[in-house]
Write a protein that holds these residues in place. Sequence first.
Motif, short mmCIF file in Angstrom:
data_model
loop_
_atom_site.label_atom_id
_atom_site.label_comp_id
_atom_site.label_asym_id
_atom_site.label_seq_id
_atom_site.Cartn_x
_atom_site.Cartn_y
_atom_site.Cartn_z
N ARG A 5 0.84 -1.20 0.00
CA ARG A 5 0.00 0.00 0.00
C ARG A 5 0.86 1.23 0.00
N ALA A 7 0.36 5.03 1.42
CA ALA A 7 -0.57 5.60 2.39
C ALA A 7 -0.32 7.09 2.64
N PRO A 8 -0.56 7.92 1.64
CA PRO A 8 -0.29 9.35 1.86
C PRO A 8 -1.35 10.01 2.74
N SER A 9 -0.94 11.02 3.48
CA SER A 9 -1.91 11.86 4.18
C SER A 9 -2.25 12.99 3.21
N ASP A 41 -4.66 8.34 4.18
CA ASP A 41 -4.57 8.46 5.64
C ASP A 41 -5.18 9.80 6.06
N TYR A 182 -2.27 8.32 13.55
CA TYR A 182 -1.69 7.50 12.48
C TYR A 182 -1.32 6.08 12.92
N SER A 186 -3.06 3.02 11.15
CA SER A 186 -2.19 2.32 10.22
C SER A 186 -2.05 0.83 10.57
N ARG A 200 8.48 1.96 3.29
CA ARG A 200 8.37 3.36 3.66
C ARG A 200 9.73 3.89 4.07
N HIS A 204 10.66 6.09 9.51
CA HIS A 204 9.60 5.33 10.20
C HIS A 204 10.12 4.13 10.99
#
Length: 438
Positions: A5, A7-9, A41, A182, A186, A200, A204
């Motif tokens: 995936r 998963a941008p905000s 996100d 998040y 997540s 990512r 992170h």
Amino acid sequence: MAIARFAPSPTGDLHIGNLRTALLNWLVAREAGGEFILRIDDTDLERSKEEFVDSIKYDLQWLGLEWDRLERQSLRLERYREVADDLRESGRLYECFETPVELSLKRKSQLGRGRPPVYDRASLNLPNEEIARMRSERAGYWRFLLDRASVAWRDQIFGEVSIDAASVSDPVLIRADGAFLYTMASVVDDLDMNISIVVRGSDHLTNTATQVQIMEALGRKPPAFAHHSLLTGPGGEPFSKRTGDLSLKELRSGGMEPMAILSLLATTGSSESTKLFGSMDELLEVFSIGSFSTAPTKFDPDAIARLTARRLSGLPYVEVATGIRELGVPDDAAEAFWLATRENIAVFNDLSEWWRICLKGAEPSVRDDDKEFVGQALEMLPDPPFSTDTWRNWTADVSRRTGRRGRKLYMPLRKALTGRDSGPEMAGLMPLLRHVRR
Ligand code: GLU
């Protein structure tokens, strides 16, 4: 099955840094014939904007990074509530009441005593009456109780990673206003959506350690992880405004080609040398997530421009036919126009200037000491239309008449007809010239 995936905000436009994450996830999914999920996100309702959801989708589509499924965290709040209840029941979620100011004072005093600024769990095990009293003053927020042990995994880029959770504060999963943060959303999504690999940024890594513990607390096995290094500017300096915020929107309006951007991002920082790939299939043949390095990756935005010019110079006419028609080039001249110009443009849009020159002629650029020569030569040039032989025959005649040869012959004539000292080969350009300014 591989399920990855991105998963941008939706709090801003996609830029080169998060595009790299998107691309690597897309590649690991496609390489395995798996699924690629675009997960928005958007639990932060204040900062998330619908216009950014649209622009993220637009950018990915423009690049050809299609997703198989779209998910939105804002539609899954009920599910997060359920999982939060499970964590509360198992004693892994506890309510806290410290204000940001109190927390910051604690941190300062810890640092002052040479201690790591890890949350001291003062709110853990508060007596019930105290909790009730605090609740009457302010809303509490919820932290996950980490197991103070080390968390280890075999990262597909970093290799063996081990992070001591004792050096990490218990993460806040639910804010005082009830918003899920998040980490919570997540973790639940990665588990519910059966994500098999998370790619990512290495910023992170610590999050991963806490997320692994939460997943385990929920009785589930974490996915595989691959943390890519972060991009730096060309000199190794931290990403600046110029490079870090380079948005896809800017690259698109600057005429950069998707395959140029993708070729660069899929190889920078890996052991694969950067070159222009003709298609995503070609890229997939060499792609391997394990070939990426953990060292910060130097990124040179000018390389996108170089690869763009290279891409254009090799594109067959069919791929640009529509764009050329849009410039107003008639069908019977379109292919010849493309073949004459494609190696001499930096961006597709440069063609509009070349077509204007063909159509209306250029303002001649003539040096004083070439004036007489050019005047004489232009008198010898018939009116358009020209053929593919025109340039050779005309320059041969002019050379015979004036005695000039080589650069002294060709350059002034090129500048007289195009107004520039470089450009497409004149033999190929002549048949396209509809007008000559004399
Ligand atoms: N929304 C998060 C971010 O943009 C996703 C990080 C992740 O891939 O888990 O940083």
